[in-house]
Motif scaffolding. Structure first.
Motif, short mmCIF file in Angstrom:
data_model
loop_
_atom_site.label_atom_id
_atom_site.label_comp_id
_atom_site.label_asym_id
_atom_site.label_seq_id
_atom_site.Cartn_x
_atom_site.Cartn_y
_atom_site.Cartn_z
N LEU A 1 -38.32 17.80 47.22
CA LEU A 1 -36.91 17.53 47.48
C LEU A 1 -36.66 17.25 48.95
CD1 LEU A 1 -35.20 20.23 45.22
CD2 LEU A 1 -35.35 17.77 44.78
N TRP A 2 -37.35 18.02 49.81
CA TRP A 2 -37.18 17.85 51.26
C TRP A 2 -37.64 16.46 51.70
CZ3 TRP A 2 -38.37 22.63 54.80
CH2 TRP A 2 -37.74 22.45 56.02
N ARG A 3 -38.81 16.06 51.21
CA ARG A 3 -39.33 14.73 51.56
C ARG A 3 -38.39 13.63 51.07
NH1 ARG A 3 -44.46 17.00 50.14
NH2 ARG A 3 -44.25 16.12 48.06
N GLN A 4 -37.88 13.78 49.86
CA GLN A 4 -36.96 12.78 49.32
C GLN A 4 -35.69 12.68 50.15
OE1 GLN A 4 -36.49 14.12 45.26
NE2 GLN A 4 -38.26 12.95 44.53
N SER A 5 -35.18 13.82 50.64
CA SER A 5 -33.97 13.80 51.46
C SER A 5 -34.21 13.07 52.77
CB SER A 5 -33.49 15.23 51.72
OG SER A 5 -34.28 15.88 52.69
N LEU A 6 -35.39 13.26 53.37
CA LEU A 6 -35.70 12.59 54.63
C LEU A 6 -35.85 11.09 54.41
CD1 LEU A 6 -38.27 15.15 56.13
CD2 LEU A 6 -35.90 14.77 56.84
N GLN A 7 -36.45 10.69 53.28
CA GLN A 7 -36.59 9.27 52.97
C GLN A 7 -35.21 8.63 52.77
OE1 GLN A 7 -39.14 9.28 49.53
NE2 GLN A 7 -40.99 9.72 50.72
N TYR A 8 -34.32 9.38 52.13
CA TYR A 8 -32.97 8.86 51.90
C TYR A 8 -32.23 8.65 53.21
CZ TYR A 8 -28.12 8.71 50.31
OH TYR A 8 -26.82 8.35 50.10
N GLN A 9 -32.41 9.61 54.15
CA GLN A 9 -31.72 9.51 55.44
C GLN A 9 -32.22 8.32 56.26
OE1 GLN A 9 -31.95 13.23 57.56
NE2 GLN A 9 -31.12 14.39 55.86
N SER A 10 -33.49 7.95 56.05
CA SER A 10 -34.08 6.87 56.86
C SER A 10 -33.74 5.49 56.31
CB SER A 10 -35.61 7.04 56.93
OG SER A 10 -36.19 6.90 55.64
N VAL A 11 -33.15 5.43 55.11
CA VAL A 11 -32.83 4.12 54.50
C VAL A 11 -31.65 3.48 55.23
CG1 VAL A 11 -32.00 2.99 52.42
CG2 VAL A 11 -33.72 4.78 52.26
N MET B 1 -26.01 23.17 53.68
CA MET B 1 -26.37 21.77 53.47
C MET B 1 -27.47 21.35 54.45
SD MET B 1 -24.21 21.19 51.04
CE MET B 1 -24.21 19.40 50.87
N GLY B 2 -27.88 20.09 54.33
CA GLY B 2 -28.83 19.50 55.26
C GLY B 2 -30.22 20.12 55.20
N GLN B 3 -30.92 20.05 56.33
CA GLN B 3 -32.29 20.53 56.39
C GLN B 3 -32.38 22.04 56.13
OE1 GLN B 3 -34.98 18.25 57.04
NE2 GLN B 3 -33.25 16.98 56.49
N THR B 4 -31.34 22.77 56.53
CA THR B 4 -31.34 24.22 56.32
C THR B 4 -31.47 24.56 54.85
OG1 THR B 4 -29.90 24.46 58.25
CG2 THR B 4 -30.07 26.34 56.78
N GLN B 5 -30.79 23.82 54.01
CA GLN B 5 -30.83 24.08 52.56
C GLN B 5 -32.26 23.98 52.03
OE1 GLN B 5 -29.07 20.98 50.20
NE2 GLN B 5 -28.77 22.31 48.43
N TYR B 6 -32.98 22.95 52.45
CA TYR B 6 -34.34 22.75 51.94
C TYR B 6 -35.30 23.80 52.50
CZ TYR B 6 -32.34 18.42 50.28
OH TYR B 6 -31.54 17.50 49.65
N ALA B 7 -35.07 24.21 53.75
CA ALA B 7 -35.90 25.27 54.33
C ALA B 7 -35.74 26.56 53.53
CB ALA B 7 -35.52 25.49 55.79
N LEU B 8 -34.50 26.90 53.17
CA LEU B 8 -34.27 28.13 52.41
C LEU B 8 -34.80 28.02 50.99
CD1 LEU B 8 -30.67 28.95 53.67
CD2 LEU B 8 -32.80 30.05 54.33
N LEU B 9 -34.70 26.85 50.38
CA LEU B 9 -35.28 26.65 49.05
C LEU B 9 -36.79 26.85 49.10
CD1 LEU B 9 -33.30 23.51 47.79
CD2 LEU B 9 -33.19 25.83 46.85
N TYR B 10 -37.41 26.37 50.17
CA TYR B 10 -38.85 26.55 50.35
C TYR B 10 -39.20 28.03 50.44
CZ TYR B 10 -43.16 26.95 53.11
OH TYR B 10 -44.38 27.33 53.58
#
Length: 252
Positions: A242-252, A75-84
């Motif tokens: 997807l990574w950018r969207q997750s970061l935007q969601y966390q900042s809301v 989960m989290g940032q690790t998931q998006y790094a691996l998807l990349y």
């Protein structure tokens, strides 16, 4: 291939018929191999399987995940790094072309990222970024596009007090060089970022100096993104979105 044993990871999967899927499998033996197998193969877990077939699309059987790695979802940032990582390999590697060194780096970085656990926006991001930069450097080495930090695109030694820009397929060139104008005329999208020669020389040392590597981690990130974008022909990556969207969601 006939009952060829393969060890590797799933890069991409899409549904095919009711109970099967088409996979891109990054193997240590033959690089990226495509095949059809039972649905449900997990990502980011080392797998063993047997591949059979003469065509580009093989048949995958006897699929087994490694018992030594947890199947717990990442989960989290690790998931998006691996998807990349998976997405760029899927798009840039030639099918069935062995790349043992790159595969080993990919495997090592997955294990490293799994060990970090769930990474949130401000937690252990430096370790994550270092893992991605090492992976990218290994990919560039495999593709033959790694940057030279000691000599410019004209074959001259980098001068410590000079300023340079990076030109794809050429390397670092002094600001004001005709090579920059030529690249613009050829329609290449050049980054406006400039690099001090002293920093480039330190980045050359950073390959074997961890402290120096961390010092210039941001510059490595900018440079390697420029190289990656060029290799991808400036087409967007779904994983980045997807990574950018997750970061935007966390900042809301």
């Amino acid at each position: 291939m006939r009952q060829q044993p393969l060890t590797g990871y799933i890069l991409h999967a899409r549904a095919y018929q009711e109970k099967r899927a088409i996979y891109q499998f990054f193997s240590s033996e033959f690089g990226v191999v495509s095949g059809v197998g039972a649905r449900g193969m997990p990502s980011f877990v080392p797998m063993t399987l047997f591949a059979t077939g003469k065509n580009a699309l093989k048949s995958f059987t006897q699929i087994q995940p490694s018992p030594e790695v947890s199947l717990t979802p990442i989960m989290g940032q690790t998931q998006y790094a691996l998807l990349y990582m998976n997405e760029v390999l899927s798009r840039l590697l030639v099918p069935e072309s062995p790349c043992e060194v790159l595969w080993q780096v990919y495997h090592d970085e997955i294990m490293q990222l799994r060990a970090l656990g769930v990474i949130e926006a401000c937690d252990s991001l430096s370790d994550l970024k270092q893992a991605l930069r090492r992976f990218e450097r290994a990919l560039f080495d495999e593709l033959g596009v790694s940057a030279d930090f000691e000599y410019d695109g004209l074959g001259e030694s980098i001068e410590a007090n000079g300023y340079y820009r990076f030109v794809p397929e050429v390397g670092f060139v002094p600001i004001g060089s005709t090579l920059i104008n030529k690249a613009n005329d050829e329609g290449k999208k050049l980054s406006r970022v400039s690099y001090l020669g002293l920093d480039l020389l330190e980045m050359a040392r950073a390959q074997s100096d961890q402290n120096m590597y961390v010092k210039h981690l941001q510059s490595f990130g900018q440079l390697q993104r420029d190289v990656m974008d060029y290799l991808l022909e400036y087409k967007p990556l779904h994983s980045r979105k997807l990574w950018r969207q997750s970061l935007q969601y966390q900042s809301v």
